[in-house]
Enzyme design. Sequence first.
Site, PDB file in Angstrom:
ATOM      1  N   PRO A   2     -13.931-120.493  13.934  1.00 36.31           N
ATOM      2  CA  PRO A   2     -14.009-120.116  15.351  1.00 36.31           C
ATOM      3  C   PRO A   2     -13.469-121.224  16.251  1.00 36.31           C
ATOM      4  O   PRO A   2     -13.678-122.415  15.987  1.00 36.31           O
ATOM      5  CB  PRO A   2     -15.517-119.912  15.572  1.00 36.31           C
ATOM      6  CG  PRO A   2     -16.066-119.623  14.216  1.00 36.31           C
ATOM      7  CD  PRO A   2     -15.237-120.424  13.261  1.00 36.31           C
ATOM      8  N   GLU A   3     -12.765-120.831  17.287  1.00 36.20           N
ATOM      9  CA  GLU A   3     -12.231-121.817  18.225  1.00 36.20           C
ATOM     10  C   GLU A   3     -13.208-121.999  19.382  1.00 36.20           C
ATOM     11  O   GLU A   3     -14.223-121.319  19.489  1.00 36.20           O
ATOM     12  CB  GLU A   3     -10.837-121.387  18.681  1.00 36.20           C
ATOM     13  CG  GLU A   3      -9.931-121.125  17.477  1.00 36.20           C
ATOM     14  CD  GLU A   3      -8.455-121.299  17.739  1.00 36.20           C
ATOM     15  OE1 GLU A   3      -8.069-121.948  18.723  1.00 36.20           O
ATOM     16  OE2 GLU A   3      -7.665-120.781  16.922  1.00 36.20           O
ATOM     17  N   LYS A  52     -16.133-127.351  19.362  1.00 36.73           N
ATOM     18  CA  LYS A  52     -16.638-126.436  18.354  1.00 36.73           C
ATOM     19  C   LYS A  52     -18.096-126.724  17.993  1.00 36.73           C
ATOM     20  O   LYS A  52     -18.586-126.251  16.966  1.00 36.73           O
ATOM     21  CB  LYS A  52     -15.747-126.501  17.108  1.00 36.73           C
ATOM     22  CG  LYS A  52     -14.299-126.082  17.394  1.00 36.73           C
ATOM     23  CD  LYS A  52     -13.445-126.111  16.146  1.00 36.73           C
ATOM     24  CE  LYS A  52     -12.005-125.713  16.469  1.00 36.73           C
ATOM     25  NZ  LYS A  52     -11.158-125.659  15.252  1.00 36.73           N
ATOM     26  N   ARG A 258      -3.103-127.653   7.431  1.00 35.50           N
ATOM     27  CA  ARG A 258      -3.282-126.337   8.076  1.00 35.50           C
ATOM     28  C   ARG A 258      -1.935-125.665   8.251  1.00 35.50           C
ATOM     29  O   ARG A 258      -0.920-126.328   8.493  1.00 35.50           O
ATOM     30  CB  ARG A 258      -3.962-126.492   9.448  1.00 35.50           C
ATOM     31  CG  ARG A 258      -5.342-127.114   9.405  1.00 35.50           C
ATOM     32  CD  ARG A 258      -6.351-126.260   8.661  1.00 35.50           C
ATOM     33  NE  ARG A 258      -6.538-124.964   9.294  1.00 35.50           N
ATOM     34  CZ  ARG A 258      -7.386-124.752  10.301  1.00 35.50           C
ATOM     35  NH1 ARG A 258      -8.104-125.758  10.811  1.00 35.50           N
ATOM     36  NH2 ARG A 258      -7.522-123.545  10.824  1.00 35.50           N
TER      37      ARG A 258
END
Length: 268
Positions: A2-3, A52, A258
């Site tokens: 989740p951002e 976050k 990533r």
Amino acid sequence: MPEGHTLHRLARQHHRRYGRAPAIVSSPQGRFVDGAAAVTGRVFKKASAWGKHLFHHYEGGRVVHVHLGLYGTFTEWPLLAGGTPPLPVGQVRMRIVGAEYGTDLRGPTVCEVIEEPEIADIVAKLGPDPLRADADPAPAYRRISKSRRPIGALLMDQAVIAGVGNVYRSELLFRHRVDPFRLGTSITADEFAEMWTDLVALMKVGVRRGKIVVVLPEHDHGAPSYRQGRPRTYVYRRAGEPCRVCGTSVRTVEMEGRNLFWCPNCQS
């Protein structure tokens, strides 16, 4: 993962559901029993977020610190008639029960009780959060302008900017036609200021609407998103598909662990 907008949206929701009243906290899974015992029955004063990281503030200075990581999620449910909570399903690390709603937390990377002053130690390791009213982008640009790492990596570094994840990283760079491989030292102050302003606006939309919205109406055409329920994007998770603006095939490569997505024409 989740951002940042998701954590801010959760903080608002939890404050609205449980704030200013005692909360019953438990750990059906058994891995947070001591932490739950330390806060259960106390008044849930407020919820806040930085990047976050989510913080539940209880009376007496105790705070439940949550980082969802890759797999963490909160599931909310209304109390049944008579106020009986439903039986836990799956590995529920933490359950909060208020007057009208309850929520179950599963799979977080971090779920711990800390003291209020310890929040400062966590925040000290993070960059400015675009969704906080007191955010100062200057420290972020100072770090970027002195770094020879690519801007595509710097935007994902939580010590530079807190809350940016893979979607916002890829989409922000595309929207500003910035090559993700450009070194931080090559990013001008004006370029960063424009990206920061756009990032703040995009993430606020994410909080308000509960989803990431990055594609302008004039570019929102063609095949549906890569998976139903996911955001429509310019480049994120669209490798091999035509760019919405120029038609060039979107490319992907791993950058510092990533997957990065970009248009080699629009972002050249």
